[in-house]
Design a protein around this motif. Structure first.
Motif, PDB file in Angstrom:
ATOM      1  N   ASP A 141       0.766  -1.494   0.183  1.00 43.59           N
ATOM      2  CA  ASP A 141       0.050  -0.024  -0.100  1.00 43.59           C
ATOM      3  C   ASP A 141       0.963   1.150   0.143  1.00 43.59           C
ATOM      4  OD1 ASP A 141      -2.811  -1.056   0.242  1.00 43.59           O
ATOM      5  OD2 ASP A 141      -1.940  -2.014   2.259  1.00 43.59           O
ATOM      6  N   PHE A 142       2.249   1.158   0.213  1.00 46.86           N
ATOM      7  CA  PHE A 142       3.084   2.411   0.681  1.00 46.86           C
ATOM      8  C   PHE A 142       3.280   3.049  -0.536  1.00 46.86           C
ATOM      9  CE2 PHE A 142       4.585   0.071   4.486  1.00 46.86           C
ATOM     10  CZ  PHE A 142       3.615   0.021   5.097  1.00 46.86           C
ATOM     11  N   GLY A 143       3.336   2.563  -1.909  1.00 49.31           N
ATOM     12  CA  GLY A 143       3.495   3.228  -2.975  1.00 49.31           C
ATOM     13  C   GLY A 143       4.925   3.574  -3.170  1.00 49.31           C
ATOM     14  N   ALA A 144       5.805   2.704  -2.448  1.00 56.43           N
ATOM     15  CA  ALA A 144       7.366   2.962  -2.757  1.00 56.43           C
ATOM     16  C   ALA A 144       8.005   1.769  -2.140  1.00 56.43           C
ATOM     17  CB  ALA A 144       7.735   4.146  -2.079  1.00 56.43           C
ATOM     18  N   GLU A 145       9.219   1.769  -2.183  1.00 54.48           N
ATOM     19  CA  GLU A 145      10.039   0.642  -1.643  1.00 54.48           C
ATOM     20  C   GLU A 145      11.100   1.249  -0.794  1.00 54.48           C
ATOM     21  OE1 GLU A 145      11.724  -1.722  -5.031  1.00 54.48           O
ATOM     22  OE2 GLU A 145       9.574  -2.465  -5.418  1.00 54.48           O
ATOM     23  N   GLY A 146      11.730   0.401   0.027  1.00 58.05           N
ATOM     24  CA  GLY A 146      12.743   0.788   0.771  1.00 58.05           C
ATOM     25  C   GLY A 146      12.175   0.660   2.242  1.00 58.05           C
TER      26      GLY A 146
END
Length: 536
Positions: free
Chosen positions: A377-382
């Protein structure tokens, strides 16, 4: 010791009734009882309006002939019981060059420091925020419309985020070593009410908890520990895969080979520093949603079949549901007789939480109704993707309310104006109880379509359990985004990071969820250090 389970007494009974009932169950004169202590007290409302207090009671006899009494009474609820006593390990044999350093004075850091100080290790505690008295004044000024101080607010300062909450002390953590009981005992020793030792859902309340925290700090100091407030760690000092100390804002350096990271779930700038230092960590699932307020009388009616009772505490609830898209929706941090509070810690970002005083005498009940979210759900990685996700939600909440807490009626958030009218359980003029400035606004743009759908499905499911839970006039506040840490800092079986000497600890590191479990994790870290190192 004899343990009696499921001993029922009516609410409002006299204190001596517990021992008298125990004697009748054991079929002995009350005079033969040497001691009688309540191990647990809960409310049995399964057959309401007939309500009972259910007790677990521990008995010792003057005669000591407990086995004979157990056999004679022939009751499956009467058994022999041996209490679990907590034991802190003796010191290890490795040399310690510097005193152990603890970053953060929430429950994890506070209890880690307390246990090490009691054992003679004289720890140094660094807290980026203020002492609890100064912090309380700063928070009250913020709620009255003043500025949010970045390091002295609901999230940061002595006592951690739990200081401005309901002060719940229940935990689902299995506890074979007796840590949970030791946490409660220490709280009572420093000013908490003795009822927390046996209540099924113990709580302290923010007013008492702040004094308990102060008393624990004074005890740490009396044992030779040091406490530094307004001391923000800005850099970990490392050498060849080991921690050697920390550097703080202003340039002060504290050398240490054992550093406990008890930073809390909102220390976002510290997480950024840890990422730059390549400390192994990962994004983790958590939950987001909205605070939901009802009249306390409605919750009492659903749980007790009466709106108020002089012999029963304000009622609580715990609700869970599985939604059509397989998300979990559930109640979190339920505050009977409590307040929604502005829990912001960053400029132009707004988050809410719930808080109760020890009396829980507010006219409203509130809880977070939250929906599980995952890294997808976060829309990004890392490792910091969850933090970025939280920040976007909090920025939107701040915009929707123009810097104030945005509030909306459930009927408007659900957009059900065209639906058939339901039976009303909540008056149309029902108003929220909020610490901080608030304004009515449209919350629909706050949550993504998938999360909003899951929230609404959860509310409707809970309405079938508690009639009126999803009434038109129910008040929603946003955004509840700090339910748990969005990050897990890796640690090995010995509780250290791959960076040796670094001990990720508590809720911020991803190993606890609440005051008691965070305190227990702090104790584990203290034990791990003590097992290895000599006292210096």
């Amino acid at each position: 010791m004899i343990r009696i389970q499921q001993m029922k007494l009516k609410p409002g009974h006299a204190p001596e009734a517990v021992e008298e009932k125990a004697a009748r169950i054991l079929r002995i004169p009350a005079g033969q009882i040497a001691s009688c202590s309540v191990a647990k007290q809960s409310i049995d409302a399964r057959k309401k309006p007939e309500i009972w207090y259910s007790y677990v009671v521990d008995i010792t006899l003057k005669s000591g002939d407990e086995d004979k009494v157990i056999r004679k009474c022939r009751n499956a609820d009467v058994t022999r019981f041996t209490p679990v006593a907590y034991h802190f390990p003796g010191p290890g044999t490795e040399k310690m060059q510097h005193r152990p350093l603890i970053i953060g004075m929430g429950p994890a850091g506070l209890f880690c420091g307390y246990m090490l100080a009691r054992a003679g290790y004289r720890p140094i505690l660094l807290e980026r925020g203020s002492d609890v008295q100064t912090r309380s004044r700063d928070v009250e000024a913020f709620w009255a419309g003043g500025p949010c101080r970045p390091d002295s607010n609901v999230q940061f300062g002595e006592g951690g985020a739990g200081t401005f909450s309901d002060g719940k002390l229940n935990t689902l953590v299995k506890d074979k070593e007796g840590r949970s009981g030791e946490v409660l005992r220490i709280f009572v020793e420093h000013g908490a009410p003795s009822g927390i030792l046996y209540e099924n859902k113990p709580h302290i309340g923010t007013d008492i908890l702040s004094q308990v925290v102060r008393n624990m700090r004074e005890q740490i100091l009396s044992w030779g520990g040091d406490v530094h407030f307004n001391t923000k760690v800005t850099e970990l000092l490392l050498d060849k895969g080991r921690v050697t100390g920390v550097k703080c804002a202003g340039g002060q350096v504290f050398p240490a080979e054992q550093v406990v990271l008890a930073i809390g779930h909102s220390a976002r700038d510290t997480f950024e520093m840890l990422e730059q230092k390549k400390i192994p960590m990962e994004a983790k699932a958590f939950a987001v949603g909205l605070r939901v307020e009802h009249p306390q009388s409605l919750i009492n009616l659903s749980q007790y079949a009466c709106e108020w009772s002089e012999h029963l505490p304000p009622a609580s609830y715990k609700l869970t549901a599985r939604t059509s898209e397989n998300r979990g929706a559930y109640s979190f941090c339920m505050c009977p007789g409590g307040y929604v509070v502005n829990a912001a810690s960053e400029e132009k970002r707004l988050a809410v939480n719930g808080m109760s005083y020890s009396s829980r005498d507010g006219r409203n009940a509130n809880s977070a109704i939250i929906v599980s979210v995952t890294p997808e759900d976060f829309g990004a990685e890392g490792p910091l993707a969850g933090i970025a996700f939280q920040r976007r939600l909090e920025e939107k909440a701040w915009e929707l309310g123009g810097g104030k807490i945005p509030v909306q009626r459930y009927r408007d958030f659900a957009d059900r104006s065209g639906e058939a009218k339901r039976e009303k359980h909540v008056a149309a003029d029902f108003m929220p109880c909020i610490k901080g400035e608030y304004t009515f606004a449209d919350l629909k743009p706050l949550l993504s379509p998938s999360i909003r759908k899951a929230f609404l499905e959860g509310m409707e499911a809970f309405d079938r359990i508690i009639p009126g839970f999803a009434d038109d006039a129910v008040c929603l506040s946003g955004v509840e985004s700090r339910t748990s840490s969005p990050v897990r800092i890796h640690r090995e079986a010995d509780f250290q990071s791959q960076v040796r000497g670094l001990y990720p600890c508590g809720e911020g590191a991803g190993y606890a969820g609440g005051i008691t479990s965070a305190a227990m994790d702090g104790m584990k870290i203290a034990e791990a250090i003590a097992k290895c190192y000599e006292i210096i």
